[in-house]
Write an enzyme that holds these catalytic residues in place. Structure first.
Site, PDB file in Angstrom:
ATOM      1  N   THR A 164       0.865  -1.270  -0.054  1.00 44.40           N
ATOM      2  CA  THR A 164      -0.215  -0.041  -0.047  1.00 44.40           C
ATOM      3  C   THR A 164       0.838   1.399   0.003  1.00 44.40           C
ATOM      4  O   THR A 164       1.625   1.351   0.907  1.00 44.40           O
ATOM      5  CB  THR A 164      -0.978  -0.110   1.221  1.00 44.40           C
ATOM      6  OG1 THR A 164      -1.740  -1.124   1.299  1.00 44.40           O
ATOM      7  CG2 THR A 164      -1.857   1.067   1.230  1.00 44.40           C
ATOM      8  N   GLU A 165       0.544   2.051  -1.030  1.00 46.75           N
ATOM      9  CA  GLU A 165       1.448   3.388  -1.045  1.00 46.75           C
ATOM     10  C   GLU A 165       3.080   3.146  -1.143  1.00 46.75           C
ATOM     11  O   GLU A 165       3.695   4.124  -0.570  1.00 46.75           O
ATOM     12  CB  GLU A 165       0.906   4.411   0.068  1.00 46.75           C
ATOM     13  CG  GLU A 165      -0.625   4.534   0.019  1.00 46.75           C
ATOM     14  CD  GLU A 165      -1.279   5.131  -1.248  1.00 46.75           C
ATOM     15  OE1 GLU A 165      -0.490   6.012  -1.855  1.00 46.75           O
ATOM     16  OE2 GLU A 165      -2.382   4.906  -1.622  1.00 46.75           O
ATOM     17  N   LEU A 166       3.498   2.029  -1.446  1.00 48.67           N
ATOM     18  CA  LEU A 166       4.832   1.852  -1.492  1.00 48.67           C
ATOM     19  C   LEU A 166       5.479   1.569  -0.120  1.00 48.67           C
ATOM     20  O   LEU A 166       6.818   2.031  -0.100  1.00 48.67           O
ATOM     21  CB  LEU A 166       5.685   2.517  -2.419  1.00 48.67           C
ATOM     22  CG  LEU A 166       5.383   2.891  -3.882  1.00 48.67           C
ATOM     23  CD1 LEU A 166       6.254   3.472  -4.422  1.00 48.67           C
ATOM     24  CD2 LEU A 166       5.215   1.273  -4.528  1.00 48.67           C
TER      25      LEU A 166
END
Length: 418
Positions: A145-147
């Site tokens: 998630t979101e790197l």
């Protein structure tokens, strides 16, 4: 030689109703289906359908030299099925080309990698099964998630069998090194790491239509020259961005689709350039170094950390209350409660509570159903309180059922006592 690795995040949350204190105990319907449908239809028309058509045309026109990759969250997939099945069909058509790769992530686009490794693993498995069912691929590369990334997460992801992972090429973790090489995490020597080139990615995602930018207007040939400059000083340029960049964040009348159509041709004019999918990049290029990342890094905002979701007391309290219910919910065995609890984990709910204001602060307001972060927090906690009441009632009901069964077994005429 330099390869270009294009990765697009595709995500739409299940947005919540503006749930008031007077709704607690009266309704357990938390999600704004009308708003979700409205937004999905809008983005499908402006972004997903035209962008997918261009990607498919590019693959065909280049005889498969052009390639791309996606991670599509569970909430987005479910909303495609419910509201815009033609979008899902267009992604399936891309999958059939063999030139598009689908990555694995948490099904509900959550912060579970921080708060519950058990839930993290379960959501990865859910997402993996769904990608296999819909697109016929078993993902080899993971995108959190979101790197969100650090040493601990890398080690855990490697244990789950992944060969590669995506992360943000933040300056504070790279130092003097370049994001245009493949690396390996210090705690996961058997896994390779692809780092986002945030400067080139953000030139498209954020600065493309910014007239005050010194490089405006951004043309395909200008961008290709910037990528060409990496030849001799890098192996792979990782362009990672939200798919909604095309047509939604950057509108069609600003020329973003023309840019997308012409960029591959300009890049392929250089004989040393090509396009690769993430699994191809990690198979082709050796790791050029080891990255030791103790503190969490993400691709969100200028800080590249967790402050977009956990930067204030409201966000921290909301997350704490949510994950405190995990064991009770899973022990109860209610599929409906478990699914709703997981939908409440979607990271966007906490993002809407963010109180930071800075140059890219408008991102926090994008498709935000609330007028303020405080309104987002109040609505969310009202839902959490109702959810806790449901959980308590479920536990009491289960206890009564067990007690009745025990009493029945202890009766004189029960089979146990005969």
């Amino acid at each position: 030689m330099v390869s270009v690795c294009l990765y697009f995040q595709v995500h739409q949350p299940f947005r919540l109703k503006k749930y008031s204190i007077f709704d607690i105990g009266k309704t357990h319907e938390y999600f704004d289906h009308a708003k979700n449908q409205q937004i999905m239809h809008k983005i499908a028309r402006k972004c997903y359908l035209p962008a997918n058509k261009i990607i498919l045309d590019l693959i065909n026109k280049t005889d498969g030299k052009f390639r791309a990759s996606y991670s599509i969250t569970g909430p987005a997939l479910e909303q495609f099925e419910q509201y815009t099945p033609e979008v899902l069909d267009s992604f399936k058509e891309l999958a059939r080309t063999g030139k598009v790769e689908f990555l694995n992530e948490t099904y509900y686009h959550t912060l579970s990698s921080i708060f519950s490794k058990q839930e993290f693993a379960e959501q990865i498995a859910l997402h993996q099964r769904r990608i296999k069912e819909l697109f016929g691929q078993k993902p080899k590369v993971f995108r959190n998630t979101e790197l969100i990334f650090n040493n601990e997460i890398a080690s855990f992801v490697q244990q789950l069998g992944f060969k590669g992972m995506l992360a943000e090429g933040a300056d504070h973790i790279l130092g003097w090194r370049s994001p245009n090489f493949v690396y390996t995490p210090k705690t996961a020597p058997g896994m390779k790491l692809l780092l986002k080139n945030y400067r080139l990615s953000d030139d498209i995602a954020f600065r493309f239509s910014e007239k005050s930018w010194s490089e405006w207007p951004l043309t395909a040939d200008k961008f290709a020259n910037w990528v060409n400059a990496v030849n001799g000083n890098g192996n792979v340029v990782n362009l990672f961005m939200d798919y909604e960049t095309f047509g939604e964040h950057q509108w069609e009348d600003k020329g973003i689709f023309d840019f997308l159509q012409h960029m591959p041709k300009e890049l392929l004019k250089h004989e040393d350039n090509d396009f690769v999918m993430p699994s191809e990049a990690i198979a082709r290029y050796p790791a050029m170094g080891e990255l030791d990342v103790h503190h969490i890094v993400s691709w969100a905002d200028v800080e590249r950390d967790l402050s977009a979701w956990l930067g204030n007391r409201m966000q921290q309290e909301a997350v704490k209350e949510l994950y405190a219910m995990e064991q009770d919910i899973k022990a109860l065995g209610s599929r409906k409660l478990l699914e709703d609890w997981r939908k409440l984990q979607i990271s966007d709910h906490f993002y809407y509570m963010c109180t930071k204001w800075f140059n890219d602060g408008d991102v926090h307001k994008y498709f935000n159903p609330y007028d303020s972060p405080y309104e987002a927090f109040i609505a969310y906690m009202n839902i959490v309180n109702d959810f806790k009441m449901q959980l308590k009632e479920g536990k009491e009901s289960a206890y009564r059922k067990v007690s009745m069964e025990i009493s029945s077994l202890l009766k004189p005429n029960s089979k146990v006592n005969k």
